[in-house]
Motif scaffolding. Sequence first.
Motif, PDB file in Angstrom:
ATOM      1  N   ASN A 192       0.830  -1.201   0.000  1.00  0.00           N
ATOM      2  CA  ASN A 192       0.000   0.000   0.000  1.00  0.00           C
ATOM      3  C   ASN A 192       0.862   1.249   0.000  1.00  0.00           C
ATOM      4  O   ASN A 192       2.057   1.205   0.314  1.00  0.00           O
ATOM      5  CB  ASN A 192      -0.914   0.015   1.239  1.00  0.00           C
ATOM      6  CG  ASN A 192      -2.133  -0.874   1.060  1.00  0.00           C
ATOM      7  OD1 ASN A 192      -2.368  -1.412  -0.017  1.00  0.00           O
ATOM      8  ND2 ASN A 192      -2.894  -1.038   2.121  1.00  0.00           N
ATOM      9  N   ARG A 193       0.231   2.348  -0.306  1.00  0.00           N
ATOM     10  CA  ARG A 193       0.926   3.628  -0.246  1.00  0.00           C
ATOM     11  C   ARG A 193       1.093   4.058   1.202  1.00  0.00           C
ATOM     12  O   ARG A 193       0.305   3.669   2.065  1.00  0.00           O
ATOM     13  CB  ARG A 193       0.135   4.690  -1.007  1.00  0.00           C
ATOM     14  CG  ARG A 193       0.052   4.450  -2.512  1.00  0.00           C
ATOM     15  CD  ARG A 193      -0.910   5.413  -3.156  1.00  0.00           C
ATOM     16  NE  ARG A 193      -2.271   5.216  -2.669  1.00  0.00           N
ATOM     17  CZ  ARG A 193      -3.326   5.886  -3.114  1.00  0.00           C
ATOM     18  NH1 ARG A 193      -3.169   6.818  -4.033  1.00  0.00           N
ATOM     19  NH2 ARG A 193      -4.523   5.650  -2.623  1.00  0.00           N
ATOM     20  N   ASP A 196      -1.793   4.501   4.125  1.00  0.00           N
ATOM     21  CA  ASP A 196      -2.936   3.608   3.968  1.00  0.00           C
ATOM     22  C   ASP A 196      -2.969   2.590   5.101  1.00  0.00           C
ATOM     23  O   ASP A 196      -1.995   2.435   5.849  1.00  0.00           O
ATOM     24  CB  ASP A 196      -2.847   2.862   2.635  1.00  0.00           C
ATOM     25  CG  ASP A 196      -3.186   3.740   1.446  1.00  0.00           C
ATOM     26  OD1 ASP A 196      -3.654   4.875   1.669  1.00  0.00           O
ATOM     27  OD2 ASP A 196      -2.967   3.301   0.302  1.00  0.00           O
ATOM     28  N   ILE A 197      -4.073   1.863   5.218  1.00  0.00           N
ATOM     29  CA  ILE A 197      -4.136   0.778   6.190  1.00  0.00           C
ATOM     30  C   ILE A 197      -3.130  -0.298   5.794  1.00  0.00           C
ATOM     31  O   ILE A 197      -2.663  -0.344   4.651  1.00  0.00           O
ATOM     32  CB  ILE A 197      -5.548   0.172   6.252  1.00  0.00           C
ATOM     33  CG1 ILE A 197      -5.968  -0.393   4.882  1.00  0.00           C
ATOM     34  CG2 ILE A 197      -6.560   1.189   6.763  1.00  0.00           C
ATOM     35  CD1 ILE A 197      -7.274  -1.162   4.900  1.00  0.00           C
TER      36      ILE A 197
END
Length: 334
Positions: A192-193, A196-197
Amino acid sequence: MTSAGTHIPVLRDEAIAVFGVRRGGRYVDATFGGGGYTRAMLAEPDTRVLALDRDRTAVTAGASLVEEMRGRLTLVEARFSQLEDIARAQGFAPVDGIVFDIGVSSMQFDEAERGFSFRAEGPLDMRMGGQGRSAADIVNEADEETLADILYFYGEERAARRIARAIVHDRNIAPFETTKALAGLIERVAPNRPGDIHPATKSFQALRIAVNEELEELLNGLVGAERLLGEGGRLVVVTFHSLEDRIVKQFLAERCGRGETGSRRLPGETAPPAPSFVCQGRQPITPTSAETAANPRARSAKLRYATRTAAARHPLDARLARLSRLPDRDKGKA
């Protein structure tokens, strides 16, 4: 959790307020957990509570409260789908209210050996009741298409196919046995970026739902509640993700007669059954900013409630049933 370690259910005060606990009433806590809702209901004089939990650890921990209440509390190890049978076997019907607090408790997340969390090393288990197939069984045995379906439909994971493909490749080298091993693979193939979660969040949710058949159990519990509640009885449900909330919302909408009009029907068209519930107030109720600040896990919680009418129960609609299980395989997964 409070600083003292006592479990306080999300939206507890709001749930008890709309529940309308009255002296001498009979109530069901379908998700006993740490006993937060049960204690709040028993605080009203002469109330009786039937509490259920599929987690044997929670039932064992609640034994002291059962003793303390001297016959006012019955605590049973059971699933939602057993709700009606358990209540009737206990002579506990009709009831004045039923509350569901859906999902995994903070206590279960915080016990690494239960395998619910990817943040700590633990066995890839996720079974709330300790029986049946574990998450490791599904991850190591299900075919790629089934894995992708579970991740996509139960976790709303857009990288479902990519993750499923990687799982099948890597398990041929060594089976997945720990939470860290699976979380590490997901981080590697679907990062993820920043901000993010965690990339494993949705996949772990999906596997937990599949392992515990959570959506089917929820729908069966709602149907059982409709059968057990007496006229004027209140149903209260707290959910924590969109799949649960969608089932509760559509169940109540159908039972409350929403979408029906008073216009004439076509000749021979069957009239719908009378509403078995009345939905009131602005819903859903969500946590205050203070509660989400104190407990970040509360941020996605939604509370819905309704009052039972004297109308007969409704048959289970096929459309509702489809919401609780994997649909036909879909070509649109990422």
